[in-house]
Design an enzyme around this catalytic site. Structure first.
Site, PDB file in Angstrom:
ATOM      1  CD  GLU A 126       6.328  50.912 -39.918  1.00 48.36           C
ATOM      2  OE1 GLU A 126       6.472  49.792 -39.400  1.00 48.36           O
ATOM      3  OE2 GLU A 126       6.551  51.132 -41.102  1.00 48.36           O
ATOM      4  N   GLY A 266      -1.645  43.997 -39.425  1.00 51.81           N
ATOM      5  CA  GLY A 266      -1.405  42.575 -39.183  1.00 51.81           C
ATOM      6  C   GLY A 266      -0.421  42.353 -38.049  1.00 51.81           C
ATOM      7  CD  GLU A 269       8.496  46.419 -39.183  1.00 56.87           C
ATOM      8  OE1 GLU A 269       7.301  46.084 -39.112  1.00 56.87           O
ATOM      9  OE2 GLU A 269       8.916  47.312 -39.958  1.00 56.87           O
ATOM     10  CG  ASN A 270       7.436  46.937 -32.296  1.00 58.57           C
ATOM     11  OD1 ASN A 270       7.291  48.002 -32.872  1.00 58.57           O
ATOM     12  ND2 ASN A 270       6.417  46.170 -31.937  1.00 58.57           N
ATOM     13  CG  HIS A 302       6.312  40.667 -43.655  1.00 59.52           C
ATOM     14  ND1 HIS A 302       6.201  41.026 -44.980  1.00 59.52           N
ATOM     15  CD2 HIS A 302       6.372  41.833 -42.964  1.00 59.52           C
ATOM     16  CE1 HIS A 302       6.198  42.339 -45.079  1.00 59.52           C
ATOM     17  NE2 HIS A 302       6.295  42.867 -43.865  1.00 59.52           N
ATOM     18  CD  GLU A 303       5.507  42.004 -39.269  1.00 56.84           C
ATOM     19  OE1 GLU A 303       6.305  42.947 -39.138  1.00 56.84           O
ATOM     20  OE2 GLU A 303       4.531  42.049 -40.065  1.00 56.84           O
ATOM     21  CG  HIS A 306      10.142  44.117 -41.465  1.00 60.10           C
ATOM     22  ND1 HIS A 306      10.494  44.861 -42.557  1.00 60.10           N
ATOM     23  CD2 HIS A 306       8.779  44.066 -41.471  1.00 60.10           C
ATOM     24  CE1 HIS A 306       9.385  45.239 -43.202  1.00 60.10           C
ATOM     25  NE2 HIS A 306       8.335  44.771 -42.572  1.00 60.10           N
ATOM     26  CD  GLU A 325       6.728  47.215 -44.552  1.00 62.57           C
ATOM     27  OE1 GLU A 325       6.612  45.996 -44.814  1.00 62.57           O
ATOM     28  OE2 GLU A 325       6.845  47.640 -43.376  1.00 62.57           O
TER      29      GLU A 325
HETATM   30  N1  B3K Z   1       5.602  47.673 -40.591  1.00 66.30           N
HETATM   31  C1  B3K Z   1       4.301  47.287 -40.115  1.00 66.30           C
HETATM   32  C2  B3K Z   1       3.211  48.205 -40.523  1.00 66.30           C
HETATM   33  C3  B3K Z   1       3.005  49.369 -39.639  1.00 66.30           C
HETATM   34  C4  B3K Z   1       1.757  50.084 -39.964  1.00 66.30           C
HETATM   35  C5  B3K Z   1       1.745  51.489 -39.567  1.00 66.30           C
HETATM   36  N2  B3K Z   1       0.512  52.173 -39.792  1.00 66.30           N
HETATM   37  C6  B3K Z   1       3.933  45.910 -40.519  1.00 66.30           C
HETATM   38  C7  B3K Z   1       4.724  45.298 -41.590  1.00 66.30           C
HETATM   39  O1  B3K Z   1       4.634  45.648 -42.738  1.00 66.30           O
HETATM   40  O2  B3K Z   1       5.490  44.437 -41.304  1.00 66.30           O
HETATM   41 ZN    ZN Z   2       6.436  44.811 -43.335  1.00 67.76          ZN
END
Ligand code: B3K
Ligand code: ZN
Length: 887
Positions: A126, A266, A269-270, A302-303, A306, A325
């Site tokens: 991402e 941080g 969330e793959n 949080h992850e 997602h 987000e």
């Molecule tokens: N979705 C990721 C952030 C990715 C950052 C890309 N430059 C983390 C998060 O917000 O959960």
């Molecule tokens: Zn996020």
């Protein structure tokens, strides 16, 4: 690196892809400098696309080995290989494309795509990192099913992971292992992940609400195996919470998290395979603070959240980033409020918003929660998209109520599962589920800037009426000269003279109207001026407005000091009690700044000191809330409250207040500190609300005592630092010593480094404490630390701890009158841009407010920005931040 001028991408120019991908089969032959990637994908032309529509694939920094369509080689006469695209002409309506590329993970310092961290192969895709792995339509509205084969040496890479479930695992006669992973859920390329390396496994399991068992696997470097328990416990809480709070169950048999040291953000969330910055996983009481424990719980959750808000339902395009987000931050905030102190967690949300988002909204890179243009999407992972985005969802929740919100969310999940959608789709689900018109509310997504709301009140004792008139204004922001009024929910109460909230009856309202007579109401402002007249109030109440910070606005209540002191002591909304204390402190500091400017002697107002004393000596109050109430507003937020930022004034006034409190309340602070320390003595560390509150209040007492510099306080700081059994207390002591002369601070720094040199996350703290310490030679000290063997420009956490912390949180050092702080930061941005553009662009942040400083500083900051601009080759990331800052 781009040499031609970077292009602006517009939401208005969104067009659906001409070809969709249903399946992709990826094969990785892992090698540090020459990993070979074979991507075999099934493409189909979309209805409505022209028969001669070329196939446009994204790709960057790839060595193209070969292309085949339906097994036949495609010659260079049929494709154009551009800097970041591959365009193939004359493709059939449906076909299988095979692309072979070669990449260099070990040489990838941008940490985007496939790279190595301490020898571990890992990915970050991402937003647009997948194009650094293979040529593909790297956009979130292309969702495919992935099957991933990883081939590697099992001795060097005993663990090889990708999304989904393992379906084959064999070692060939060549000694190489091939493991195949299959993810049954279609996903956009940004959610792809691969990890391979020597990792230790910390495993647990979770039984879902429908009785399915999910394996929970945490992979860390073997030396960190003893720091996984808290992250795992947090994960289990998150799975359980989403089932009850949102009716969402986890959908795969395995949930994996891998912690790596080199990571730009941080966490990520793959699908089924999160990759985390180790900062948000690893914790042991002696290495991690309460704030670290809290951060881990929040980010792990949080992850996980997602999985539904982001993965199962994703964004149509990157302009919609807040769709996942903002919503996921709001879900995270609800989760944290349910597991830690709700009032303290709300105060933290608001501190973050004010310190980071309000300045953004008021500065040159102000953008709506749903931006309408960008040059580099990585620059839009902002506090506006995340934190203001969360406030927008919170306002929706406040306006429509919990039951309607849940109906809206249920419809959103049901309607859009498996789709890539827009912010309009999200709001429409809530409107449709509840038969509401949310059209005006949508302005929160499209208008940038923080509304300012002022309040006028008028009491008529004879009529028993109390008028509250709200006036909102929204200043122009770049590209948006004219604004419409916003829909602002104001949670409100009217507090009577004895401290009890009074029934709220509006004029001309039937007694059985929904909120009539309630002790708290949501007042909705939808015009520039909105007036409410309350009845049956013979005595003038004190209004408690914007309770719980019900909208991200700047509210000027025009309250008297005496009303603020009253609310500090009596408001039944804990957030507003805190808010009254903050507002009062800001006023006192502003008056002191004016006194400094006029050369008047500084005096801490007696009433302020008394309000402070009452709060620390009231044993009935929750220590965590006392600590929050007595923490002065930070320098960044104070700067935001001034139209022309007075660097010296803010620091001097704030320091004066700290020192005066420490000096004049020394006996009370010592008594409180000793009592809190005694309560903690001999107890094993627990990340538990009451204990966290006690530690934070004890550290705050120590900080005030340290600011005064008295012997009793410094002895306690030294003792706490030397004998602490947890990092929260040790750091509390160290932070006090750090601001003392070298003979006190240096031995503490040396001892700390000596003890923790093998723990990177603790070494980060060592850098950070020194980078933010107030000392006359702050910049020279940072320059010395840059030469320290433990410092590295390659590791984002290290860069943030030293350079980022100095620039953002050492105003005396960074804004030093000689301008060397600015030159230093410009040098570091240029140096980093060649390695890691995302991290370099983040460091431009402290320059963004340059126009708000005095003329001399403005000139020097502008010169620093122009020097960056004059470089021949800049990344899109830095180019965008610098041009917008200068515009
Ligand atoms: N979705 C990721 C952030 C990715 C950052 C890309 N430059 C983390 C998060 O917000 O959960
Ligand atoms: Zn996020």
């Amino acid at each position: 690196m781009k040499t031609d001028l970077p292009k602006t991408i517009l939401l208005a120019e969104y067009a659906p892809p001409a070809y969709q991908v249903s399946t992709i089969d990826l094969e990785f032959r892992l090698d540090p400098h020459a990993t070979r990637v074979t991507a075999t994908s099934r493409f189909d032309r979309m209805a409505g696309a022209a028969a001669d529509a070329p196939l446009v694939l994204d790709g960057a920094g790839l060595r193209l080995v070969s292309i085949m369509i339906d097994g036949a080689p495609v010659g260079p006469d049929r494709y154009d290989q551009q800097e970041e695209r591959l365009v193939i002409r004359g493709v059939p309506a449906g076909f299988v494309l095979t692309v072979i590329t070669e990449i260099d993970p070990a040489g990838n310092t941008a940490l985007e795509g496939l790279y190595q961290s301490n020898g571990i192969f890992c990915t970050q895709c991402e937003a647009e990192g997948f194009r650094k792995i293979t040529y593909f339509p790297d956009r979130p509205d292309v969702m495919a099913r992935y099957r991933t084969t990883i081939i590697g040496d099992p001795v060097v890479l005993p663990v090889m992971l990708s999304n989904g479930n393992p379906v084959a695992d064999e070692t060939g006669p060549d000694g190489l292992r091939r493991i195949v992973w299959e993810d049954p859920f279609p996903k956009p390329s940004y959610l792809f992940a691969l990890v391979a390396g020597d990792l230790a496994l910390h495993e647990d399991s979770f039984t879902t609400i429908s009785g399915r068992s999910v394996a929970l696997r945490l992979y860390v470097e073997p030396r960190n195996a003893d720091k996984c328990a808290h992250a795992m416990a947090s994960l289990k809480k998150a799975l359980a919470w989403d089932e009850t709070a949102y009716g969402r169950e986890y959908d795969l048999d395995i949930y994996m998290i891998v912690a790596v040291d080199d990571f730009n953000m941080g966490a990520m969330e793959n699908k089924g395979l999160n990759v985390f910055n180790s900062k948000y996983i690893l914790a042991r009481p002696d290495t991690a603070t309460d704030a670290d424990y809290a951060g881990i719980e929040a980010v792990v959750a949080h992850e996980y959240f997602h999985n539904w808000t982001g993965n199962r339902i994703t964004c149509r395009d990157w302009f919609q980033l807040s769709l996942k987000e903002g919503l996921t931050v709001f879900r995270e905030q609800q989760f944290v409020a349910d597991h830690q102190s709700a009032a303290v967690s709300r105060i933290h949300d608001v501190r973050v918003l004010r310190a980071a988002q309000f300045p953004e909204d008021a500065g040159p890179t102000a953008h709506p929660v749903r931006p309408d243009s960008y040059i580099e999407i990585s620059n839009f992972y902002t506090s506006t998209v995340y934190n203001k985005g969360a406030e927008v969802i919170r306002m929706l929740h406040t306006l429509i109520g919990e039951d309607a919100y849940r109906r809206g969310m249920d419809l959103y999940f049901q309607r859009h599962d498996g789709q890539a959608v827009t912010c309009e789709d999200f709001i429409r689900a809530h409107a449709d589920a509840n038969d509401l018109d949310l059209g005006d509310f949508f302005r929160w997504y499209v208008q940038a800037g923080t509304p300012e709301v002022s309040v006028d009140t008028r009491h008529d004792p004879d009529a028993g009426t109390f008028d509250v008139t709200f006036t909102q204004t929204l200043a122009p922001t770049p590209g948006q000269p004219v604004k419409q009024p916003m829909v602002v929910p104001v949670r409100a109460a009217l507090i009577g003279p004895d401290g009890a909230p009074l029934p709220m009856m509006l004029a001309n309202e039937p007694a059985d109207a929904p909120q009539a007579g309630a002790l708290e109401r949501v007042l909705v402002l939808s015009d520039r001026v909105t007036r409410f007249t309350f009845m049956q109030l013979p005595e003038r109440p004190v209004p408690s407005l914007l309770r719980g910070f019900s909208a991200p606005v700047k509210l000027d209540t025009r309250a008297e000091d005496a009303d603020l002191a009253f609310l500090m002591g009596h408001d039944d909304d804990p957030f507003n009690r805190w808010e009254a204390a903050q507002t009062y402190a800001i006023r006192v500091i502003h008056r002191l700044i004016a006194d400094i400017g006029a050369g008047r002697p500084l005096v801490l107002p007696l009433e302020f000191r008394e309000a402070f004393t009452r709060t620390i000596t009231d044993d009935a109050l929750d220590p965590a809330l006392v600590a929050e109430a007595l923490t002065l507003p930070g320098e960044s937020y104070l700067a935001e409250t001034m139209s022309r930022i007075d660097v010296e004034g803010i620091t001097t006034a704030r320091q004066f207040v700290r020192r005066e409190i420490g000096r004049s309340l020394e006996p009370q602070l010592i008594a409180l500190f000793d009592r809190l320390e005694a309560a903690e003595a001999g107890q094993p560390y627990a990340f538990e609300t009451a204990a966290v509150g006690r530690r934070s209040l004890a550290n705050l007492c120590l900080a005030y005592l340290g600011a005064a510099g008295g012997a009793a306080g410094l002895e306690r700081a030294e003792r706490r630092f030397a004998t602490a059994t947890n990092m929260t207390d040790a750091l509390g002591g160290l932070l006090v010593l750090a601001d003392q002369p070298g003979e006190l601070s240096q031995p503490a720094f040396d001892a700390f480094y000596d003890r923790w040199k093998d723990e990177p996350l603790v070494v980060d703290k060592w850098f950070m404490v020194q980078a933010t310490a107030s000392r006359p030679d702050a910049l020279d000290h940072v320059l010395t630390l840059m030469e320290h063997p433990a410092f590295s420009m390659r590791n984002p956490n290290r860069v943030r701890s030293l350079i980022g912390a100095f620039a953002a949180s050492n105003p005396q050092g960074f804004h030093a009158a000689d301008g060397r702080g600015y030159e230093f930061l410009a040098d570091q941005i240029v140096a980093l841009d060649a390695m890691n553009p995302q991290i370099a662009a983040r460091l431009v942040g402290p320059f963004k407010r340059w126009r708000r400083y005095d003329d001399r500083r403005q000139g020097m900051m502008r010169a620093a920005l122009e020097r960056i601009m004059s470089r021949k080759s800049l990344s899109r990331d830095v180019y965008e931040m610098v041009t917008k800052s200068l515009a």
